[in-house]
Design a protein around this motif. Structure first.
Motif, PDB file in Angstrom:
ATOM      1  N   TRP A  81      -7.536   1.732   5.104  1.00 56.11           N
ATOM      2  CA  TRP A  81      -7.761   0.689   4.106  1.00 56.11           C
ATOM      3  C   TRP A  81      -7.455  -0.690   4.701  1.00 56.11           C
ATOM      4  CZ3 TRP A  81      -4.792  -3.036   1.623  1.00 56.11           C
ATOM      5  CH2 TRP A  81      -5.348  -3.612   0.488  1.00 56.11           C
ATOM      6  N   VAL A 140       0.873  -1.171   0.000  1.00 58.44           N
ATOM      7  CA  VAL A 140       0.000   0.000   0.000  1.00 58.44           C
ATOM      8  C   VAL A 140       0.908   1.218   0.000  1.00 58.44           C
ATOM      9  CG1 VAL A 140      -1.596   1.363   1.399  1.00 58.44           C
ATOM     10  CG2 VAL A 140      -1.987  -1.082   1.083  1.00 58.44           C
ATOM     11  N   PHE A 190      -3.312  -0.565  -3.144  1.00 55.09           N
ATOM     12  CA  PHE A 190      -4.051   0.681  -2.864  1.00 55.09           C
ATOM     13  C   PHE A 190      -3.069   1.835  -2.808  1.00 55.09           C
ATOM     14  CE2 PHE A 190      -6.300   3.584   0.193  1.00 55.09           C
ATOM     15  CZ  PHE A 190      -7.394   3.876  -0.622  1.00 55.09           C
TER      16      PHE A 190
END
Length: 449
Positions: free
Chosen positions: A406, A367, A395
């Motif tokens: 997230w 991420v 992400f």
């Protein structure tokens, strides 16, 4: 102890107001050189006598913070009153100045900044950077604390860093690698010379790595500064089964050439090279090391943001390839069935590709988070670089906090997350609760390709 300057009409400010004000004093954030900061230090009385009976200064690319933390903890375990100055901080500016293990309070720091401002405005006004003013404030706080030992961490480089206005009784260089290239360049020999700028004539220099460029030793030799090198004058070895987290043995050499050995030392949760370096520096600072004191100090040492575990999250401020390689080697595998994630946020003046490459041996699922400010790197840029090296980006978040949010819906109980790349990334995560993992993840369909 420096004298306080005569009262001068100053606007009352809180610590936060002082910090905001200091950001406006100088046209650039980093201005290498000692002329301005030395003159203000003279006006404050900081250079007329030593700020403590013993001063140890620590420079290097990586390992400064952990070495300083172990010097501090072990010295206090030997009943010494110790003060430290470090940078940057993670959550509170107060972390930069510690006296006898405690962060300086707001009132003391405000008094220090008032002394800096009075000196700065005395006679002809002198412009200071945020870091220079903070260093002078920290030195004033330490000089007035009646300490047995002061340990100073260099912020950038060494030779021209504001900390270097103080003469060290013992100087440490931990490691040399590329970092801050826009200020120090990419020539390791030249970087070594800059770091070795903290050495003083005829005073011991401790070399905390076996791979330092020759320029570091050459600088010491030019000053007739006796050198004490890892693997030469001081060594360490594991005492049990070859497991580096087992008990270990240290042997060092004092200033008279006599050897000192201490057995059955605990793993401090930090690099053993740095622990051995800390002990060697203390020995040269004429601390009478005892087995009990060293054991207690190493067992008690704490350092936020260095392979620090908070539930399933490992937080590490490493931001160059050398630091990332260490993290990759020491990151434990997740439990069976779990995934090793990486959350990364970096500044755009770092070797981003080198950090990603070093971590890719352990992490393939990422991420990316954006860090704000003119030096901050966008998550989208990090993502492109990770994908170019074969990693999977699931992400891109516009902040570290959004990246954590997230994960709250994705982590499984056996997943682990390494959050790394910058002090700013780790600080943002330390300031909030982190999810522990309760969801189940279906396949790999959500990654960015």
């Amino acid at each position: 102890m420096p004298d306080s300057l005569a009262p001068h009409s100053l606007q009352p400010r809180s610590l936060q107001q002082w910090l905001q004000y200091l950001e406006t004093l100088h046209p650039v954030g980093i201005d290498m050189g000692l002329e301005r900061v030395s003159e203000v230090a003279k006006r404050m009385g900081l250079l007329s006598s030593s700020i403590a009976p013993r001063v140890i200064t620590v420079a290097g690319t990586n390992g400064k913070g952990s070495t300083l933390a172990m010097v501090d903890s072990v010295a206090r375990a030997h009943n010494l009153r110790v003060g430290t100055y470090t940078s940057p901080h993670l959550l509170r500016y107060n972390e930069r100045v510690r006296i006898d293990g405690q962060e300086a309070d707001d009132q003391l720091l405000v008094q220090g900044f008032e002394q800096v401002e009075r000196a700065r405005l005395q006679d002809s006004e002198i412009s200071l950077t945020y870091f220079e003013a903070g260093t002078l404030c920290g030195l004033w706080c330490l000089a007035n604390a009646k300490l047995d030992l002061v340990v100073l961490e260099v912020g950038l480089g060494g030779r021209l860093d504001a900390v270097n206005i103080i003469d060290a009784d013992v100087a440490i260089v931990t490691t040399i690698a590329q970092d801050h290239a826009s200020f120090l360049g990419t020539d390791l020999a030249q970087i070594g010379r800059e770091k070795a700028g903290i050495f003083r004539a005829h005073r011991p220099a401790v070399l905390g790595s076996q791979t330092l460029p020759a320029s570091v030793v050459e600088c010491a030799q030019a000053l007739a500064a006796p050198t004490f090198g890892l693997g030469q004058q001081f060594v360490h070895q594991v005492m049990d089964n070859g497991n580096e987290r087992s008990l270990w043995r240290w042997q060092g050499q004092d200033s008279r050439g006599q050897y000192v050995a201490i057995d059955e030392l605990p793993y401090p949760g930090l690099p053993i090279d740095n622990a051995a370096t800390a002990l060697q520096a203390l020995l040269l600072a004429e601390v009478d090391l005892t087995q009990a004191g060293v054991q207690t100090g190493l067992a008690a040492v704490e350092l936020a943001g260095r392979l620090q575990w908070v539930g399933p999250w490992c937080l590490d401020v490493g931001h160059n390839p050398h630091a990332a390689e260490y993290v990759a080697r020491h990151l434990p595998a997740p439990p069976a069935g779990g995934r090793q994630w990486g959350l990364i946020g970096m500044l755009n003046d770092k070797d981003i590709d080198g950090v990603i490459q070093a971590l890719s041996a352990r992490i393939s699922d990422w991420v990316c988070v954006t860090l704000t400010g003119e030096r901050g790197c966008l998550a989208s840029e990090l993502s492109q670089r990770i994908i170019a090296q074969g990693g999977r980006v699931h992400f891109c978040a516009d902040s570290p906090q959004a990246g954590v949010d997230w994960f709250a819906n994705v982590l499984t109980p056996n997943d682990r997350v390494l959050a790394t790349g910058s002090f700013f990334t780790v600080a943002a995560l330390l300031a909030r609760p982190l999810p522990t993992g309760a969801a189940s993840l279906d396949g790999d369909g959500n990654e960015i390709r």
